[in-house]
Design a protein around this motif. Structure first.
Motif, PDB file in Angstrom:
ATOM      1  N   GLN A  78       0.848  -1.191   0.000  1.00  0.00           N
ATOM      2  CA  GLN A  78       0.000   0.000   0.000  1.00  0.00           C
ATOM      3  C   GLN A  78       0.881   1.237   0.000  1.00  0.00           C
ATOM      4  O   GLN A  78       1.711   1.415   0.901  1.00  0.00           O
ATOM      5  CB  GLN A  78      -0.897   0.028   1.238  1.00  0.00           C
ATOM      6  N   ILE A  79       0.728   2.067  -1.023  1.00  0.00           N
ATOM      7  CA  ILE A  79       1.451   3.328  -1.067  1.00  0.00           C
ATOM      8  C   ILE A  79       0.849   4.268  -0.033  1.00  0.00           C
ATOM      9  O   ILE A  79      -0.365   4.451   0.027  1.00  0.00           O
ATOM     10  CB  ILE A  79       1.403   3.954  -2.474  1.00  0.00           C
ATOM     11  N   THR A  80       1.708   4.859   0.782  1.00  0.00           N
ATOM     12  CA  THR A  80       1.252   5.726   1.872  1.00  0.00           C
ATOM     13  C   THR A  80       1.532   7.197   1.612  1.00  0.00           C
ATOM     14  O   THR A  80       0.922   8.056   2.263  1.00  0.00           O
ATOM     15  CB  THR A  80       1.920   5.331   3.192  1.00  0.00           C
ATOM     16  N   GLN A 143      -1.888  14.283   7.498  1.00  0.00           N
ATOM     17  CA  GLN A 143      -2.025  13.759   6.142  1.00  0.00           C
ATOM     18  C   GLN A 143      -2.480  12.306   6.159  1.00  0.00           C
ATOM     19  O   GLN A 143      -3.304  11.887   5.333  1.00  0.00           O
ATOM     20  CB  GLN A 143      -0.701  13.904   5.396  1.00  0.00           C
ATOM     21  N   ASP A 144      -1.944  11.521   7.105  1.00  0.00           N
ATOM     22  CA  ASP A 144      -2.362  10.123   7.224  1.00  0.00           C
ATOM     23  C   ASP A 144      -3.847  10.026   7.573  1.00  0.00           C
ATOM     24  O   ASP A 144      -4.569   9.184   7.035  1.00  0.00           O
ATOM     25  CB  ASP A 144      -1.527   9.411   8.296  1.00  0.00           C
ATOM     26  N   ARG A 145      -4.300  10.897   8.472  1.00  0.00           N
ATOM     27  CA  ARG A 145      -5.715  10.894   8.856  1.00  0.00           C
ATOM     28  C   ARG A 145      -6.605  11.269   7.674  1.00  0.00           C
ATOM     29  O   ARG A 145      -7.656  10.663   7.460  1.00  0.00           O
ATOM     30  CB  ARG A 145      -5.944  11.860  10.014  1.00  0.00           C
ATOM     31  N   GLU A 146      -6.177  12.274   6.919  1.00  0.00           N
ATOM     32  CA  GLU A 146      -6.969  12.703   5.768  1.00  0.00           C
ATOM     33  C   GLU A 146      -7.052  11.594   4.728  1.00  0.00           C
ATOM     34  O   GLU A 146      -8.094  11.397   4.092  1.00  0.00           O
ATOM     35  CB  GLU A 146      -6.358  13.966   5.163  1.00  0.00           C
ATOM     36  N   MET A 149      -9.604   9.042   5.890  1.00  0.00           N
ATOM     37  CA  MET A 149     -10.959   9.556   5.665  1.00  0.00           C
ATOM     38  C   MET A 149     -11.327   9.494   4.184  1.00  0.00           C
ATOM     39  O   MET A 149     -12.453   9.129   3.818  1.00  0.00           O
ATOM     40  CB  MET A 149     -11.049  10.998   6.154  1.00  0.00           C
ATOM     41  N   LEU A 150     -10.375   9.816   3.330  1.00  0.00           N
ATOM     42  CA  LEU A 150     -10.627   9.801   1.887  1.00  0.00           C
ATOM     43  C   LEU A 150     -10.954   8.396   1.409  1.00  0.00           C
ATOM     44  O   LEU A 150     -11.881   8.182   0.620  1.00  0.00           O
ATOM     45  CB  LEU A 150      -9.407  10.352   1.150  1.00  0.00           C
ATOM     46  N   LEU A 151     -10.191   7.418   1.891  1.00  0.00           N
ATOM     47  CA  LEU A 151     -10.386   6.039   1.446  1.00  0.00           C
ATOM     48  C   LEU A 151     -11.653   5.427   2.027  1.00  0.00           C
ATOM     49  O   LEU A 151     -12.292   4.586   1.390  1.00  0.00           O
ATOM     50  CB  LEU A 151      -9.166   5.188   1.832  1.00  0.00           C
ATOM     51  N   ASN A 152     -12.024   5.841   3.231  1.00  0.00           N
ATOM     52  CA  ASN A 152     -13.162   5.217   3.908  1.00  0.00           C
ATOM     53  C   ASN A 152     -14.506   5.789   3.493  1.00  0.00           C
ATOM     54  O   ASN A 152     -15.507   5.070   3.468  1.00  0.00           O
ATOM     55  CB  ASN A 152     -13.017   5.362   5.430  1.00  0.00           C
TER      56      ASN A 152
END
Length: 243
Positions: A78-80, A143-146, A149-152
């Motif tokens: 998974q690209i992070t 950024q990780d949180r965003e 949220m974007l993926l979910n």
């Protein structure tokens, strides 16, 4: 260090306004500059960091771009993150003092290597540098949180719109065109990052082009109607000011 790198310093870097020197005065910048190593270029697919290796340095991207990703025992990955000039790479190793992800060059790229133990020593004496490091770490968490949220909670169209507008903003911050740029990553990479199939990414790009929002030829992308794309994100209840 090659002759072409001998003149590179934090003081004359075009991306210092995005990097660690942002909050430093001239004397503080000089102190930081003494510990920075300017390494030879990495080429496409070269690894800057491999997973499970000890944390020895942080890396400031000077030119080019990178992708970071995590990989499980079955080889699924998974690209992070994608990294561009001014970004700092390596914070994932802070907790365990080992890197959990790996970082690979997307194209020919150069970094400034900052030995971590020396950075810690300098940061203890320079509160502005310590505060800037904390801001970088906080921004990475945000950024990780965003991304989660974007993926979910977002559909495929809003994910790709968000990605393109965020790329536009990042290029603009670096003094590049906000509307015409090359995509250094593949469509497969984009799909992996956004949780979409490569077919979906290609289909959406084609749709955006037919609707006159963008023009795309291979890796070259031109945003034709940025305002319309931002309005579409607003209609999806995505705050574009947070991008």
């Amino acid at each position: 260090m090659s002759a072409s790198q001998s003149y590179i310093h934090c003081q004359n870097c075009n991306f210092s306004h995005l990097c660690l020197p942002l909050a430093l005065n001239t004397d503080e910048m000089d102190k930081l500059d003494t510990i920075v190593k300017r390494n030879n270029p990495l080429h496409k697919n070269d690894y800057l960091i491999e997973s499970n290796t000890p944390l020895t340095s942080l890396y400031a991207v000077r030119t080019g771009s990178f992708k970071s990703y995590i990989e499980d025992d079955d080889g699924e990955y998974q690209i992070t993150a994608f990294h561009f000039p001014g970004d700092i790479i390596g914070f994932d190793g802070l907790r365990e003092k080992r890197h959990v992800s790996q970082t690979q060059a997307l194209e020919t790229a150069m970094v400034c290597e900052i030995p971590f133990h020396m950075l810690e020593d300098v940061a203890e004496k320079l509160p502005n540098l310590r505060n800037q490091l904390m801001k970088f770490m906080s921004a990475e968490i945000q950024q990780d949180r965003e991304l989660v949220m974007l993926l979910n909670k977002r559909n495929a169209e809003s994910r790709l719109l968000y990605f393109l507008i965020s790329l536009s903003k990042r290029f603009e911050e670096r003094g590049f065109s906000a509307t015409s740029f090359l995509l250094p990553m593949t469509r497969t990479d984009i799909g992996n990052f956004l949780g979409l199939t490569v077919e979906t990414v290609s289909r959406l790009l084609t749709r955006f082009q037919k609707n006159g929002l963008i023009k795309v030829e291979g890796k070259a992308l031109e945003i034709l109607k940025k305002g319309d794309m931002e309005q579409m994100l607003t209609d999806y209840h995505i705050n574009i000011d947070s991008i």
